[in-house]
Structure formats: structure tokens, C-alpha cells
Design a protein around this motif. Structure first.
Motif, PDB file in Angstrom:
ATOM      1  N   ALA A 321      15.494  55.673  31.796  1.00  0.00           N
ATOM      2  CA  ALA A 321      14.191  55.143  31.358  1.00  0.00           C
ATOM      3  C   ALA A 321      13.886  55.603  29.933  1.00  0.00           C
ATOM      4  O   ALA A 321      12.872  56.260  29.662  1.00  0.00           O
ATOM      5  N   ARG A 322      14.765  55.251  29.016  1.00  0.00           N
ATOM      6  CA  ARG A 322      14.582  55.585  27.601  1.00  0.00           C
ATOM      7  C   ARG A 322      13.851  54.443  26.913  1.00  0.00           C
ATOM      8  O   ARG A 322      14.018  53.273  27.283  1.00  0.00           O
ATOM      9  N   PRO A 323      13.038  54.757  25.898  1.00  0.00           N
ATOM     10  CA  PRO A 323      12.248  53.704  25.244  1.00  0.00           C
ATOM     11  C   PRO A 323      13.072  52.506  24.789  1.00  0.00           C
ATOM     12  O   PRO A 323      12.659  51.354  24.997  1.00  0.00           O
ATOM     13  N   LYS A 324      14.241  52.733  24.170  1.00  0.00           N
ATOM     14  CA  LYS A 324      15.050  51.603  23.677  1.00  0.00           C
ATOM     15  C   LYS A 324      15.522  50.737  24.828  1.00  0.00           C
ATOM     16  O   LYS A 324      15.469  49.501  24.760  1.00  0.00           O
ATOM     17  N   ALA A 325      15.989  51.368  25.915  1.00  0.00           N
ATOM     18  CA  ALA A 325      16.455  50.602  27.076  1.00  0.00           C
ATOM     19  C   ALA A 325      15.307  49.819  27.707  1.00  0.00           C
ATOM     20  O   ALA A 325      15.469  48.657  28.115  1.00  0.00           O
ATOM     21  N   LEU A 326      14.134  50.427  27.792  1.00  0.00           N
ATOM     22  CA  LEU A 326      12.962  49.750  28.351  1.00  0.00           C
ATOM     23  C   LEU A 326      12.579  48.551  27.486  1.00  0.00           C
ATOM     24  O   LEU A 326      12.315  47.460  27.994  1.00  0.00           O
ATOM     25  N   ALA A 327      12.559  48.773  26.170  1.00  0.00           N
ATOM     26  CA  ALA A 327      12.198  47.691  25.252  1.00  0.00           C
ATOM     27  C   ALA A 327      13.196  46.538  25.334  1.00  0.00           C
ATOM     28  O   ALA A 327      12.806  45.359  25.371  1.00  0.00           O
ATOM     29  N   ASP A 328      14.484  46.861  25.370  1.00  0.00           N
ATOM     30  CA  ASP A 328      15.514  45.808  25.453  1.00  0.00           C
ATOM     31  C   ASP A 328      15.347  44.981  26.721  1.00  0.00           C
ATOM     32  O   ASP A 328      15.485  43.749  26.698  1.00  0.00           O
ATOM     33  N   ALA A 329      15.040  45.655  27.836  1.00  0.00           N
ATOM     34  CA  ALA A 329      14.885  44.940  29.109  1.00  0.00           C
ATOM     35  C   ALA A 329      13.662  44.019  29.079  1.00  0.00           C
ATOM     36  O   ALA A 329      13.701  42.898  29.595  1.00  0.00           O
ATOM     37  N   VAL A 330      12.574  44.488  28.476  1.00  0.00           N
ATOM     38  CA  VAL A 330      11.381  43.640  28.339  1.00  0.00           C
ATOM     39  C   VAL A 330      11.673  42.445  27.442  1.00  0.00           C
ATOM     40  O   VAL A 330      11.315  41.295  27.756  1.00  0.00           O
ATOM     41  N   LEU A 331      12.354  42.686  26.340  1.00  0.00           N
ATOM     42  CA  LEU A 331      12.675  41.603  25.400  1.00  0.00           C
ATOM     43  C   LEU A 331      13.578  40.549  26.044  1.00  0.00           C
ATOM     44  O   LEU A 331      13.470  39.359  25.727  1.00  0.00           O
ATOM     45  N   GLN A 332      14.451  40.975  26.942  1.00  0.00           N
ATOM     46  CA  GLN A 332      15.313  40.004  27.625  1.00  0.00           C
ATOM     47  C   GLN A 332      14.482  39.022  28.442  1.00  0.00           C
ATOM     48  O   GLN A 332      14.785  37.824  28.476  1.00  0.00           O
ATOM     49  N   TRP A 333      13.432  39.514  29.107  1.00  0.00           N
ATOM     50  CA  TRP A 333      12.551  38.610  29.856  1.00  0.00           C
ATOM     51  C   TRP A 333      11.811  37.673  28.907  1.00  0.00           C
ATOM     52  O   TRP A 333      11.678  36.475  29.182  1.00  0.00           O
ATOM     53  N   LEU A 334      11.313  38.208  27.798  1.00  0.00           N
ATOM     54  CA  LEU A 334      10.569  37.374  26.854  1.00  0.00           C
ATOM     55  C   LEU A 334      11.470  36.315  26.219  1.00  0.00           C
ATOM     56  O   LEU A 334      11.068  35.161  26.057  1.00  0.00           O
ATOM     57  N   ASP A 335      12.702  36.707  25.891  1.00  0.00           N
ATOM     58  CA  ASP A 335      13.659  35.747  25.324  1.00  0.00           C
ATOM     59  C   ASP A 335      14.012  34.656  26.328  1.00  0.00           C
ATOM     60  O   ASP A 335      14.228  33.496  25.954  1.00  0.00           O
ATOM     61  N   ALA A 336      14.065  35.040  27.626  1.00  0.00           N
ATOM     62  CA  ALA A 336      14.476  34.092  28.671  1.00  0.00           C
ATOM     63  C   ALA A 336      13.494  32.935  28.816  1.00  0.00           C
ATOM     64  O   ALA A 336      13.862  31.862  29.311  1.00  0.00           O
ATOM     65  N   LYS A 337      12.252  33.123  28.386  1.00  0.00           N
ATOM     66  CA  LYS A 337      11.261  32.035  28.476  1.00  0.00           C
ATOM     67  C   LYS A 337      11.755  30.779  27.762  1.00  0.00           C
ATOM     68  O   LYS A 337      11.486  29.659  28.199  1.00  0.00           O
ATOM     69  N   THR A 338      12.486  30.985  26.651  1.00  0.00           N
ATOM     70  CA  THR A 338      12.989  29.828  25.903  1.00  0.00           C
ATOM     71  C   THR A 338      14.495  29.642  26.053  1.00  0.00           C
ATOM     72  O   THR A 338      14.978  28.514  26.131  1.00  0.00           O
ATOM     73  N   SER A 339      15.244  30.748  26.141  1.00  0.00           N
ATOM     74  CA  SER A 339      16.703  30.630  26.170  1.00  0.00           C
ATOM     75  C   SER A 339      17.262  30.413  27.567  1.00  0.00           C
ATOM     76  O   SER A 339      18.337  29.840  27.736  1.00  0.00           O
ATOM     77  N   ALA A 340      16.548  30.900  28.608  1.00  0.00           N
ATOM     78  CA  ALA A 340      17.041  30.773  29.987  1.00  0.00           C
ATOM     79  C   ALA A 340      15.871  30.625  30.952  1.00  0.00           C
ATOM     80  O   ALA A 340      15.644  31.483  31.814  1.00  0.00           O
ATOM     81  N   PRO A 341      15.099  29.525  30.822  1.00  0.00           N
ATOM     82  CA  PRO A 341      13.930  29.355  31.697  1.00  0.00           C
ATOM     83  C   PRO A 341      14.287  29.315  33.175  1.00  0.00           C
ATOM     84  O   PRO A 341      13.459  29.640  34.031  1.00  0.00           O
ATOM     85  N   GLU A 342      15.543  28.927  33.476  1.00  0.00           N
ATOM     86  CA  GLU A 342      15.954  28.900  34.883  1.00  0.00           C
ATOM     87  C   GLU A 342      15.965  30.306  35.494  1.00  0.00           C
ATOM     88  O   GLU A 342      15.766  30.484  36.701  1.00  0.00           O
ATOM     89  N   LYS A 343      16.197  31.326  34.664  1.00  0.00           N
ATOM     90  CA  LYS A 343      16.169  32.717  35.141  1.00  0.00           C
ATOM     91  C   LYS A 343      14.756  33.102  35.569  1.00  0.00           C
ATOM     92  O   LYS A 343      14.553  33.728  36.616  1.00  0.00           O
ATOM     93  N   ILE A 344      13.769  32.718  34.761  1.00  0.00           N
ATOM     94  CA  ILE A 344      12.363  32.965  35.113  1.00  0.00           C
ATOM     95  C   ILE A 344      11.997  32.197  36.374  1.00  0.00           C
ATOM     96  O   ILE A 344      11.354  32.732  37.282  1.00  0.00           O
ATOM     97  N   ALA A 345      12.426  30.936  36.448  1.00  0.00           N
ATOM     98  CA  ALA A 345      12.099  30.099  37.609  1.00  0.00           C
ATOM     99  C   ALA A 345      12.695  30.682  38.893  1.00  0.00           C
ATOM    100  O   ALA A 345      12.064  30.636  39.958  1.00  0.00           O
ATOM    101  N   ALA A 346      13.912  31.242  38.801  1.00  0.00           N
ATOM    102  CA  ALA A 346      14.557  31.822  39.985  1.00  0.00           C
ATOM    103  C   ALA A 346      13.773  33.027  40.500  1.00  0.00           C
ATOM    104  O   ALA A 346      13.600  33.200  41.720  1.00  0.00           O
TER     105      ALA A 346
END
Length: 376
Positions: A321-346
């Protein structure tokens, strides 16, 4: 009744509402919080006296907690209530329930201790301590029946409170956010020890997310008693000016967000019921972690993953639970809104199915079970 923290107070308040509907003259007292007080509950001690997690952390408060339990036990044995209901808080409640049951007082435990996740040996104490368990997850009664423990699946009260289709626009309006805003909810926990170990990590992660996405909005729901500590952690991380800290309103915050960085616990299930992508994290005293990890029976600690029986959302625990790892994981969800909406839908689909499975008439089922215990 005894509820030992904010999540227990919320569940107990919902249960009390149903019990009062069946028995309008019902009188209830013990240990509880503001949600229980709304239904006439008399709190002889506040619920946050028991809001301690972790072996080392409990040791620091051990004398005070044991003294409260002994005073409460003496009072209940003198008053002899029709029934005692322990709401979660098994380390406190099971010993108390065992003493009351031995003296002929009916005992009910609401929320089955998670013997399917860790500390399986606790099942013997449950059998010795309680007349009936009210279970919030559907697989638990069969598991308890294998050990001769009577139980009823009553569903999860939150599944009836949280709408199947949350109104994101209304929640954003309530919080003063715009529909086009990109919003991350940060929930570092409801205990002082969680704020101590998690809040600054979460806020340092928020600073990194802000660098990548300058327009991002962060909203933090805070219990009034912990707001100052949260502000101090945010100031130390250099992001206090970038946060919208609101008192309470955790459901509005979860409904409004696009994703959440969240401490492992009941709040993760609430986030799942709001169908929100999340990053689950936890950090605690090193010795407590070493003890707990040896007793873990599941590959996950987050309730959404356990209940979905899969790695639906990421978990970053202890040293991970390091800040960089936490930030990267959050950014992956935010990026998925446009790059992989099917991931959010699943994720939304999995959480919608979970919501339907947990949705029952909890108040009626619980009060039916309690009435049978009283009649028996």
C-alpha cells in the motif's frame, strides 16, 4: 444491544427500526452510536469505545475495554433483558454473550464472524455463546449448521438502503460537484488507528493522481470525531487545499464518484453496492499484520472480492500500500473509462448481481427469528 463501531451502529440502527415496527414499546440500551439513538436506543457507553482493530492496538485499550464489558455484564445480569443482541464486534460480544447465555439470557449475534475468511477456530466460541446467529451473507447458515449453530440468512440491510441504480447526478448536485467533473472518493477508514496508518498514504497517492490529472476532484467523507486527524494527514501530504472534506455523507460521496480509494472493511461493500470501481488498501501495526496474515483463509481481504469469489478489484495491503502503487491503481480505473469501458461495465455487472443476492426483507426476517427465540 452492543455495536462496536460506525458500521455496527449503522446495521444496528436499521435492525432497531424493524424491531420497533414489530414491538412499538421495545426498550433498548447498551453500547451504540447515533444511528441507534435515532430509534430511541439508550447508549450507556458510546460505540467508539470499542472501535479498535488489530492485536497490538487492542492491547493498548485492553483494560478499559474489559472494564466496560464487566460493568455491562453486571448490569445486564441484574436487569435480565428479554434478549441480548451483539452486533458484530465478536471479540467483545462473544465473551459477553457466553456469560449471559450461561445465566439463561437469550443471546443473538447479528453478523456472523467471518470464520470463512480467518480465525476458523472461533466457531466453537460461537456455539458456546449464542442461541442464534443472524447472517448477512447467504452461504453462512449452512456453514454454521455443520457445527450445530442455529442461524438465519436475513440479507444485508445496506442492500435495501442503497438503491440498485444510484443517482450520480443528484449526489454530485448535493456535494456541489459538476456532472462533467472526474471525481475520486477517498475513504481512509472510520477508526483512529486506520487514519493513523492509512490517511497520509492515501493523500500522498492523491497528490500523484493530481499530477497526472490536474482537473481531478477528491472528496473525503469524515466522521466528525476524526475530521481534524484527516485534515492533519492531508496537510502533511500537501493536498489539503485539493480535497473536499465533508462530514458524514459517505453514501452521497460514493454515489457521486467515478472511483474510490478505500480502506478494507464494511465501506468496501457499500462501494460495491454503489457499483463503483475501487482500490482496496490496508496498513496496520507490523506485529498485528504478521499475526492476522497467518490466520487468513481466503486469498482476498476485501468483501467485494470475497463475495464475488474473484479478484474483481485490486487489493494493496501492508507494504504494497505505497502511495505510487495506490495512485497507479486509481489511474488505471480512471483511464479505463475511455480506453476500456467494458472493464468498468463488467465490474458494475458483478456488483449488481451481488446487490440482488444480498437484498432481502432484513427487518422482517430478523424480527421473525428473534420472535421465535423469545417464544422458544
Amino acid at each position: 444491544m452492543v455495536a462496536g463501531e460506525a458500521s455496527g451502529d449503522l446495521l444496528a440502527g436499521l435492525l432497531l427500526e424493524g424491531l420497533k415496527s414489530r414491538w412499538p414499546g421495545l426498550q433498548a440500551g447498551g453500547i451504540g452510536g447515533p444511528q441507534m439513538a435515532r430509534h430511541g436506543f439508550q447508549a450507556w457507553w458510546p460505540h467508539d469505545k470499542l472501535a479498535v482493530r488489530g492485536y497490538v492496538e487492542v492491547l493498548r485499550h485492553y483494560r478499559e475495554i474489559v472494564a466496560i464489558r464487566e460493568q455491562l455484564k453486571a448490569r445486564l445480569l441484574q436487569q435480565r433483558p428479554d434478549v441480548f443482541i451483539g452486533v458484530d464486534a465478536p471479540d467483545f460480544n462473544l465473551d459477553l454473550e457466553a456469560a449471559l447465555k450461561a445465566q439463561g439470557i437469550k443471546t443473538v449475534h447479528f453478523v456472523c464472524p467471518s470464520i470463512w475468511a480467518w480465525r476458523a477456530e472461533r466457531v466453537e466460541k460461537i456455539r458456546r455463546s449464542v442461541d442464534h446467529v443472524l447472517c448477512i451473507f447467504p452461504f453462512e447458515p449452512a456453514l454454521l449448521a455443520q457445527h450445530g449453530i442455529a442461524a438465519t440468512y436475513v440479507g444485508h440491510p445496506l442492500a435495501n438502503v442503497i438503491p440498485m441504480h444510484p443517482d450520480k447526478a443528484a449526489a454530485r448536485k448535493q456535494l456541489g460537484l459538476h456532472e462533467q467533473d472526474e471525481v475520486v472518493a477517498i475513504l481512509p477508514g472510520s477508526r483512529a488507528s486506520e487514519i493513523q496508518y492509512l490517511a497520509q498514504r492515501f493523500f500522498e497517492a492523491a497528490a500523484l493522481v493530481k499530477l497526472a490529472r490536474p482537473a481531478i476532484k477528491f472528496v473525503v467523507p469524515a466522521m466528525p470525531a476524526l475530521k481534524l486527524r484527516i485534515e492533519q494527514a492531508a496537510r502533511a501530504a500537501g493536498v489539503l487545499a485539493d480535497l473536499q472534506i465533508v462530514e458524514g455523507q459517505s453514501h452521497a460521496v460514493l454515489a457521486a464518484c467515478d472511483a474510490t480509494l478505500i480502506a478494507s472493511g464494511t465501506a468496501t461493500l457499500e462501494a460495491a453496492l454503489f457499483k463503483r470501481p475501487m482500490v482496496i488498501a490496508y496498513n496496520m501495526n507490523w506485529l498485528s499484520w504478521q499475526i492476522m496474515r497467518r490466520k487468513k483463509l481466503q486469498p482476498w481481504v476485501g468483501l467485494p472480492n470475497i463475495l464475488c469469489n474473484g479478484s474483481v478489484v485490486p487489493e494493496l495491503l501492508q507494504d504494497d500500500a505505497r502511495p505510487k502503487a495506490l495512485a497507479d491503481a486509481v489511474l488505471q480505473w480512471l483511464d479505463a473509462k475511455t480506453s476500456a469501458p467494458e472493464k468498468i461495465a463488467a465490474v458494475e455487472q458483478r456488483f449488481t448481481a451481488l446487490h440482488a443476492e444480498l437484498q432481502r426483507d432484513t427487518s422482517r426476517l430478523a424480527s421473525d427469528a428473534i420472535q421465535k427465540i423469545l417464544e422458544g
